[in-house]
Design a protein around this motif. Structure first.
Motif, PDB file in Angstrom:
ATOM      1  N   GLN A  47       0.841  -1.207   0.000  1.00 22.47           N
ATOM      2  CA  GLN A  47       0.000   0.000   0.000  1.00 22.47           C
ATOM      3  C   GLN A  47       0.872   1.251   0.000  1.00 22.47           C
ATOM      4  O   GLN A  47       0.610   2.189  -0.753  1.00 22.47           O
ATOM      5  CB  GLN A  47      -0.938  -0.005   1.206  1.00 22.47           C
ATOM      6  CG  GLN A  47      -1.932   1.132   1.179  1.00 22.47           C
ATOM      7  CD  GLN A  47      -2.904   1.087   2.353  1.00 22.47           C
ATOM      8  OE1 GLN A  47      -2.956   0.122   3.098  1.00 22.47           O
ATOM      9  NE2 GLN A  47      -3.672   2.150   2.500  1.00 22.47           N
ATOM     10  N   GLY A  50       2.080   2.152  -3.269  1.00 19.27           N
ATOM     11  CA  GLY A  50       1.046   2.500  -4.238  1.00 19.27           C
ATOM     12  C   GLY A  50       0.687   1.357  -5.177  1.00 19.27           C
ATOM     13  O   GLY A  50       0.113   1.585  -6.235  1.00 19.27           O
ATOM     14  N   GLU A  53      -4.478  -0.675  -2.973  1.00 21.59           N
ATOM     15  CA  GLU A  53      -5.180   0.375  -2.224  1.00 21.59           C
ATOM     16  C   GLU A  53      -6.448  -0.197  -1.613  1.00 21.59           C
ATOM     17  O   GLU A  53      -7.057  -1.106  -2.170  1.00 21.59           O
ATOM     18  CB  GLU A  53      -5.500   1.569  -3.127  1.00 21.59           C
ATOM     19  CG  GLU A  53      -6.378   1.230  -4.305  1.00 21.59           C
ATOM     20  CD  GLU A  53      -6.496   2.349  -5.325  1.00 21.59           C
ATOM     21  OE1 GLU A  53      -5.787   3.363  -5.205  1.00 21.59           O
ATOM     22  OE2 GLU A  53      -7.308   2.194  -6.251  1.00 21.59           O
ATOM     23  N   ARG A  70      -7.574  -3.607  -3.497  1.00 23.12           N
ATOM     24  CA  ARG A  70      -7.481  -3.913  -4.921  1.00 23.12           C
ATOM     25  C   ARG A  70      -6.088  -3.532  -5.393  1.00 23.12           C
ATOM     26  O   ARG A  70      -5.396  -2.717  -4.775  1.00 23.12           O
ATOM     27  CB  ARG A  70      -8.545  -3.181  -5.722  1.00 23.12           C
ATOM     28  CG  ARG A  70      -8.281  -1.700  -5.884  1.00 23.12           C
ATOM     29  CD  ARG A  70      -9.277  -1.078  -6.846  1.00 23.12           C
ATOM     30  NE  ARG A  70      -9.246   0.359  -6.669  1.00 23.12           N
ATOM     31  CZ  ARG A  70     -10.297   1.135  -6.764  1.00 23.12           C
ATOM     32  NH1 ARG A  70     -11.468   0.627  -7.052  1.00 23.12           N
ATOM     33  NH2 ARG A  70     -10.186   2.432  -6.581  1.00 23.12           N
ATOM     34  N   THR A  72      -3.516  -1.736  -7.937  1.00 26.46           N
ATOM     35  CA  THR A  72      -3.510  -0.521  -8.762  1.00 26.46           C
ATOM     36  C   THR A  72      -2.891  -0.862 -10.119  1.00 26.46           C
ATOM     37  O   THR A  72      -2.326  -1.941 -10.313  1.00 26.46           O
ATOM     38  CB  THR A  72      -2.686   0.593  -8.098  1.00 26.46           C
ATOM     39  OG1 THR A  72      -1.319   0.175  -8.019  1.00 26.46           O
ATOM     40  CG2 THR A  72      -3.225   0.939  -6.713  1.00 26.46           C
ATOM     41  N   GLU A  73      -2.955   0.077 -11.042  1.00 29.66           N
ATOM     42  CA  GLU A  73      -2.332  -0.148 -12.352  1.00 29.66           C
ATOM     43  C   GLU A  73      -0.819  -0.299 -12.200  1.00 29.66           C
ATOM     44  O   GLU A  73      -0.215  -1.150 -12.849  1.00 29.66           O
ATOM     45  CB  GLU A  73      -2.674   1.011 -13.315  1.00 29.66           C
ATOM     46  CG  GLU A  73      -2.380   0.691 -14.760  1.00 29.66           C
ATOM     47  CD  GLU A  73      -2.987  -0.623 -15.251  1.00 29.66           C
ATOM     48  OE1 GLU A  73      -2.254  -1.399 -15.904  1.00 29.66           O
ATOM     49  OE2 GLU A  73      -4.170  -0.907 -14.980  1.00 29.66           O
ATOM     50  N   ASP A  74      -0.214   0.505 -11.312  1.00 33.16           N
ATOM     51  CA  ASP A  74       1.223   0.341 -11.035  1.00 33.16           C
ATOM     52  C   ASP A  74       1.494  -1.045 -10.465  1.00 33.16           C
ATOM     53  O   ASP A  74       2.514  -1.669 -10.766  1.00 33.16           O
ATOM     54  CB  ASP A  74       1.726   1.397 -10.047  1.00 33.16           C
ATOM     55  CG  ASP A  74       1.851   2.774 -10.663  1.00 33.16           C
ATOM     56  OD1 ASP A  74       1.817   2.884 -11.913  1.00 33.16           O
ATOM     57  OD2 ASP A  74       1.997   3.753  -9.897  1.00 33.16           O
TER      58      ASP A  74
END
Length: 183
Positions: A47, A50, A53, A70, A72-74
């Motif tokens: 988290q 990043g 999240e 969930r 993240t795109e990163d």
């Protein structure tokens, strides 16, 4: 990193909470026990980076709150790259259990290429060790050891070489598995 990979791969499929994912991991893959603290630490670390999240906190009466996370795109990009990296750096098959489990997120052909190189490097590394043990300087040092130490060194060396051969054998089996995964 494999614990973090498992978390990211699991969240790539669906939002979930740490307790459920830990249970899935322990029920699915034959690995050693994982402390709850270590598992939750990985969630926090992901988290902070990043890569995941929180999306929802579920509150039920007389039960602790559950936070759903969930990816993240990163996190998705990181997941894919780290799976590839694990095949690139493998020296023990146990190190890639989670990556094998998460193969659906990568191109197996690219993993084959990386694994072939890793096998070549591992064979080279152990060939150097085996060659070095016949080095005149090492032979002299070995002869300075007492009888018990010589036996101990021989026992340790036999185990290490046996393990390396075993690991390389399984890396080669993994290579065959990856080549046939889409058949």
């Amino acid at each position: 990193m494999s614990l973090a990979l498992f978390i990211l791969g699991s969240l790539a499929d669906e939002n979930s909470h740490p307790y459920k994912l830990k249970k899935i991991l322990l029920d699915t893959i034959p690995i050693n026990k994982i402390s709850e603290g270590k598992f939750y630490y990985n969630f926090e670390a992901l988290q902070k980076k990043g890569l995941i999240e929180p999306v929802e906190t579920i509150q039920k009466e007389n039960r602790p709150n559950k936070t759903l996370y969930r990816i993240t795109e990163d996190g998705r990009q990181f997941l894919e790259q780290e799976i590839y990296n694990s095949f690139k750096k493998v020296s023990k098959i146990e190190d890639v259990y989670i990556s094998i489990y998460l193969l659906k997120y990568i191109d197996p052909v690219k993993a084959v290429f990386l694994l072939e190189d890793a096998i070549k490097q591992e064979k080279k590394r152990w060939a150097k060790y085996k060659e070095a043990k016949n080095n005149d300087e090492l032979v002299k040092q070995f002869q300075l050891l007492d009888d018990k130490q010589q036996k101990a060194v021989k026992f340790i060396s036999d185990h290490a070489y046996s393990q390396s051969d075993h690991n390389i054998l399984w890396m080669e089996k993994l290579l065959t598995f990856l080549k046939r995964i889409d058949d």
